[in-house]
Design an enzyme around this catalytic site. Structure first.
Site, PDB file in Angstrom:
ATOM      1  N   LYS A  89     -45.013 -50.747  -5.218  1.00 52.82           N
ATOM      2  CA  LYS A  89     -44.729 -50.010  -3.968  1.00 52.82           C
ATOM      3  C   LYS A  89     -45.865 -50.229  -2.970  1.00 52.82           C
ATOM      4  CE  LYS A  89     -45.951 -45.579  -3.766  1.00 52.82           C
ATOM      5  NZ  LYS A  89     -46.825 -45.198  -2.641  1.00 52.82           N
ATOM      6  N   ASN A  90     -47.113 -50.159  -3.435  1.00 53.77           N
ATOM      7  CA  ASN A  90     -48.260 -50.243  -2.526  1.00 53.77           C
ATOM      8  C   ASN A  90     -48.615 -51.663  -2.088  1.00 53.77           C
ATOM      9  OD1 ASN A  90     -48.287 -47.508  -2.571  1.00 53.77           O
ATOM     10  ND2 ASN A  90     -50.069 -47.308  -3.917  1.00 53.77           N
ATOM     11  N   ARG A 148     -47.234 -41.326   4.780  1.00 54.45           N
ATOM     12  CA  ARG A 148     -48.485 -41.672   5.447  1.00 54.45           C
ATOM     13  C   ARG A 148     -48.608 -43.179   5.654  1.00 54.45           C
ATOM     14  NH1 ARG A 148     -53.960 -41.120   5.898  1.00 54.45           N
ATOM     15  NH2 ARG A 148     -55.100 -42.939   5.156  1.00 54.45           N
ATOM     16  N   CYS A 198     -51.450 -33.760   3.134  1.00 53.69           N
ATOM     17  CA  CYS A 198     -50.371 -33.785   2.137  1.00 53.69           C
ATOM     18  C   CYS A 198     -50.912 -33.076   0.902  1.00 53.69           C
ATOM     19  CB  CYS A 198     -49.943 -35.213   1.833  1.00 53.69           C
ATOM     20  SG  CYS A 198     -51.181 -36.116   0.924  1.00 53.69           S
ATOM     21  N   ARG A 234     -55.572 -36.372   4.940  1.00 47.93           N
ATOM     22  CA  ARG A 234     -55.388 -37.840   4.909  1.00 47.93           C
ATOM     23  C   ARG A 234     -55.721 -38.416   6.294  1.00 47.93           C
ATOM     24  NH1 ARG A 234     -51.907 -39.322   0.779  1.00 47.93           N
ATOM     25  NH2 ARG A 234     -52.762 -41.424   0.994  1.00 47.93           N
ATOM     26  N   ASP A 240     -54.667 -43.089  -8.786  1.00 41.48           N
ATOM     27  CA  ASP A 240     -53.216 -42.974  -8.977  1.00 41.48           C
ATOM     28  C   ASP A 240     -52.819 -42.900 -10.438  1.00 41.48           C
ATOM     29  OD1 ASP A 240     -52.268 -45.105  -6.159  1.00 41.48           O
ATOM     30  OD2 ASP A 240     -53.044 -43.072  -6.279  1.00 41.48           O
ATOM     31  N   ILE A 289     -61.800 -39.617  -5.222  1.00 44.46           N
ATOM     32  CA  ILE A 289     -61.177 -40.250  -4.061  1.00 44.46           C
ATOM     33  C   ILE A 289     -60.543 -39.209  -3.141  1.00 44.46           C
ATOM     34  CG2 ILE A 289     -59.484 -41.942  -3.271  1.00 44.46           C
ATOM     35  CD1 ILE A 289     -61.858 -43.182  -4.786  1.00 44.46           C
ATOM     36  N   ARG A 323     -40.092 -41.404  -4.921  1.00 38.99           N
ATOM     37  CA  ARG A 323     -40.794 -42.140  -3.848  1.00 38.99           C
ATOM     38  C   ARG A 323     -41.420 -43.416  -4.410  1.00 38.99           C
ATOM     39  NH1 ARG A 323     -44.546 -38.730   0.051  1.00 38.99           N
ATOM     40  NH2 ARG A 323     -44.838 -40.889   0.682  1.00 38.99           N
TER      41      ARG A 323
END
Ligand code: EPZ
Length: 420
Positions: free
Chosen positions: A22-23, A92, A116, A121, A304, A326, A396
């Protein structure tokens, strides 16, 4: 509202194919705006955030077509330059259109993303870098309006590594005259994958994957075809699912080196990990040895995967300390894991996880994408039934997670629960 129902206690066995990242998909889609020709991206995951980015590109005037896991983006008719608040608020990563719009049209209007559930963010580093390239930025009713008659190469130092900030500025710098140097840049594999796409489109980029990236701007950007990399976070999630259920699972179509930090921690916890160039076979059995983690930028332990590893440490034989460096508020999964019988106490940036013998099924609520994944993992290991509400968070970033887990032997299903 849809929910997941899991009857825990089943050991997962078999193999699971890891989808595209996804990223990596999100910046690649944004990069299509850099040219007026068509770009085709393959290995694209069918997840909600990719759909949202496609919707944003269409709102700007692009034409999108999807055949299986390939998405083609025709940007010849793009004539708008704003990423509206309702889209940025939802995702975002919409800010990733800022650099390409500035590069191609000399203007971009991007709503400031609100906070969020994992914390504030900001995009101050993105904007500061765009100004260094010669853009003017003004805030009008919550939207950042950027304009630049020309972009000029510059030396840009990021106060802290930012993944989408590095990606945004790399894309803008393709149109800046001369050389741009990005220092203290993010080193994530998704940054490297984007740089490879940009080079295929005609950019002159070197150093991606290190903390210093050099871009020589001014080339005409053409359409290209590109297969995006596999999703290292999805891979790590399924790796933990194998260990937590006392099973043995092979992950395929992935690159084990992208999750070395997780795999080493899983070995320390007592799991067996066998790697090839494109697969990993994981087996494990609770109770695990307690292993501390401290999240960091790549190649450190990924934020993540913090929630997923925490779920695993709930079944350790002792106390593990999980420190989140983070994001300032990425422990929303803790009270939900405690509802499942975990014993976790938060002190500042660290969560102290005292392992328990068993987790017990309950009704829990998802709060963000990766927290949702940790609740699924805990439900797979818990006794009896676990119901997870608000699983739109999960959709998502994970394509039909329940289907992949069912194929591995989990007793899991998606149902329409109460409420809107
Ligand atoms: C990317 O978000 C990922 N999203 C996130 O994945 C991931 O958690 C994060 O990188 C860290 O690895 C995408 O790639 C689409 P950052 P990003 O800018 O780029 C602060 C998921 O679950 N910061 O690297 O938004 C920021 O607040 C998502 O898939 C500033 O202060 O993260 C954070 O504390 C969640 N100012 C830190 O830097 C800025 O201008 C790292 O953020 C930008 C960031």
């Amino acid at each position: 509202m849809q929910e997941l129902r899991i009857i825990g206690g089943r050991s997962l066995r078999g193999s699971v194919q890891i989808s595209g990242a996804k990223n990596a998909a999100l910046p690649a889609l944004a990069a299509c705006l850099l040219t007026n020709q068509t770009t085709t991206l393959s290995n694209m995951p069918d997840v909600k955030d990719v759909g949202s980015m496609c919707a944003l590109l269409e709102a700007l005037g692009a034409r999108i077509s999807r055949v299986n896991d390939s998405i083609s983006v025709d940007t010849s008719n793009v004539d708008r330059h704003n990423a509206p608040h309702e889209l940025v608020r939802k995702m975002r990563a919409s800010v990733l259109v800022m650099g390409p719009l500035l590069a191609r049209f000399g203007m971009a209007e991007v709503a400031l993303p609100g906070g969020c559930t994992i914390g504030n963010r900001p995009i101050d580093l993105h904007i500061a870098a765009m100004k260094k390239l010669g853009a003017d930025a003004t805030l009008i009713k919550g939207d950042t309006h950027l304009t630049a008659s020309t972009l000029k190469g510059a030396r840009i130092y990021f106060d802290r590594p930012t993944v989408t900030g590095t990606e945004n500025v790399m894309m803008a710098a393709t149109a800046a005259d001369g050389e741009t140097l990005l220092e203290n840049a993010a080193r994530e594999p998704e940054v490297v994958d984007l740089a490879e796409l940009l080079v295929k489109m005609g950019a002159n980029i070197s150093g991606a994957g290190t903390d210093t990236i050099r871009v020589i701007g001014g080339q005409l950007m053409k359409g290209a075809t590109h297969e995006i990399i596999s999703d290292r976070i999805e891979a790590g999630t399924y790796a933990v699912s194998a260990a937590m259920t006392g099973g043995i699972v092979t992950l395929t179509h992935m690159n084990p080196r992208m999750i070395s930090s997780l795999l080493e921690k899983m070995r320390s916890a007592g799991c067996k990990v066998v790697e090839t160039d494109t697969t990993v076979t994981i087996s494990g059995l609770p109770p695990f040895k307690p292993v501390d983690i401290s999240t960091a930028e790549y190649p450190g332990f990924p934020t993540d995967l913090q929630a997923q590893f925490m779920a695993m440490m709930c079944l350790a034989d002792g106390e593990a300390v999980i420190t989140e460096n983070i994001f300032e508020d990425r422990f929303k999964h803790v009270p939900e894991l405690n509802r499942l019988g975990a014993e976790i106490v938060i002190r500042g940036r660290s969560a102290f996880v005292r392992g328990v013998k068993n987790l017990l099924g309950a009704i829990v609520t998802a709060s963000d994408l990766r927290a949702s994944a940790s609740l699924v993992l805990a439900g797979l290991a818990a006794q009896d039934e676990t119901r997870i509400l608000r699983i739109y968070h999960l959709d998502r970033g994970y394509y039909r997670m329940e289907k992949k887990l069912s194929a591995l032997g989990a007793d899991i299903g998606r149902i329409d629960g109460e409420g809107p």
